[in-house]
Design a protein around this motif. Sequence first.
Motif, PDB file in Angstrom:
ATOM      1  N   SER A 195       0.823  -1.201   0.000  1.00  0.00           N
ATOM      2  CA  SER A 195       0.000   0.000   0.000  1.00  0.00           C
ATOM      3  C   SER A 195       0.860   1.256   0.000  1.00  0.00           C
ATOM      4  O   SER A 195       2.028   1.241   0.387  1.00  0.00           O
ATOM      5  N   PRO A 198       0.599   6.434   3.897  1.00  0.00           N
ATOM      6  CA  PRO A 198      -0.393   7.462   4.239  1.00  0.00           C
ATOM      7  C   PRO A 198       0.304   8.707   4.780  1.00  0.00           C
ATOM      8  O   PRO A 198       1.414   8.626   5.321  1.00  0.00           O
ATOM      9  N   SER A 200      -0.113  10.257   7.426  1.00  0.00           N
ATOM     10  CA  SER A 200       0.167  10.155   8.861  1.00  0.00           C
ATOM     11  C   SER A 200       1.523   9.521   9.135  1.00  0.00           C
ATOM     12  O   SER A 200       2.099   9.729  10.209  1.00  0.00           O
ATOM     13  N   TRP A 201       2.060   8.758   8.162  1.00  0.00           N
ATOM     14  CA  TRP A 201       3.363   8.124   8.372  1.00  0.00           C
ATOM     15  C   TRP A 201       4.494   8.888   7.709  1.00  0.00           C
ATOM     16  O   TRP A 201       5.659   8.580   7.938  1.00  0.00           O
ATOM     17  N   PRO A 274      -2.239   1.393  10.141  1.00  0.00           N
ATOM     18  CA  PRO A 274      -2.959   2.083   9.074  1.00  0.00           C
ATOM     19  C   PRO A 274      -3.350   1.168   7.910  1.00  0.00           C
ATOM     20  O   PRO A 274      -4.192   1.540   7.099  1.00  0.00           O
ATOM     21  N   GLU A 275      -2.751   0.001   7.823  1.00  0.00           N
ATOM     22  CA  GLU A 275      -3.044  -0.906   6.712  1.00  0.00           C
ATOM     23  C   GLU A 275      -4.256  -1.791   6.978  1.00  0.00           C
ATOM     24  O   GLU A 275      -5.055  -2.061   6.084  1.00  0.00           O
TER      25      GLU A 275
END
Length: 300
Positions: A195, A198, A200-201, A274-275
């Motif tokens: 993925s 995001p 956030s990371w 998050p995944e």
Amino acid sequence: MSLIKRIAIGLAGLVTLLAAISLVLLHDRPAEPVTGERLLITGPAGDLVYHRLGSGEAVVLLPSFARSAADFNALARALAEAGYRTLALQPRGIEGSALGGLDPSLRDYAADIVAMLKAEGVDRAKAVVGHAYGNRVARVFAVHFPDRVQKLVLLAAGGGKPPPPEINAAIRKAIFGLSSEGREKAIALAFFADSAVPPSWMRGWYPLAALHQARATAAQPYSSWSHGGNTPMLIIQPAEDKPAPAADAQALAARLGARVEFHLLPGAGHALLPEQPEAVATRILSYLRAEESAQQWPPR
């Protein structure tokens, strides 16, 4: 101008340059806000910040290496909606928690959990959930304070081996790197399956905290805390975890025996939360409720 004076000026310039480079490399990349009420207490190292959400039995949340408790936002909401009180601890050096001394240990980080539980009036947490680095602190906590926790949940738990050199390099670039493109590639390599990374990371990295946590890890041997005492535990292991390969986590679970429930989660890397947020929350809630269901059987 004398040679000595020229040397002095040159050294002063070098010191200034090195200081400027250090400020850039050690610059925090603040995370998104943490869900829940922000609380500030006095811990063993000074100021200690945590976030409370919900009510009911306490579930402690400990984030991964150099990361903020904001990584648990989705999980905290799911647990709170299910009737638990989540206590998301900000590690030392992150978002208001004092860094403390220069010779920390994992036991010091575990002592911060004790301070938080005392502030909440909690004698024994329902569970301590530790993600990656946080799972080390969780196991140390269970070793030194076994009466203060019922269960452990380890997310992306390693087997005591260092990551491969290329993954170690990617982790360092994620934390200390200057190029956004280079950091994004490094984060994708080290922390995610297939993925995209995001936002956030791309944020949420704290270099000084990373140095402090690395020093704390080196302060005691792995064998002294890897077993997590005798506390029952759930290990949720990402199938595509590069820093902590699944085979190592499986070996850890096998070594610890029947008190460990092991779950391999496909389609997730080391970042995990998050995944696969729904899958992680569902598995944790099932584990936390298992004992409650057993106590209610047979039905009246």
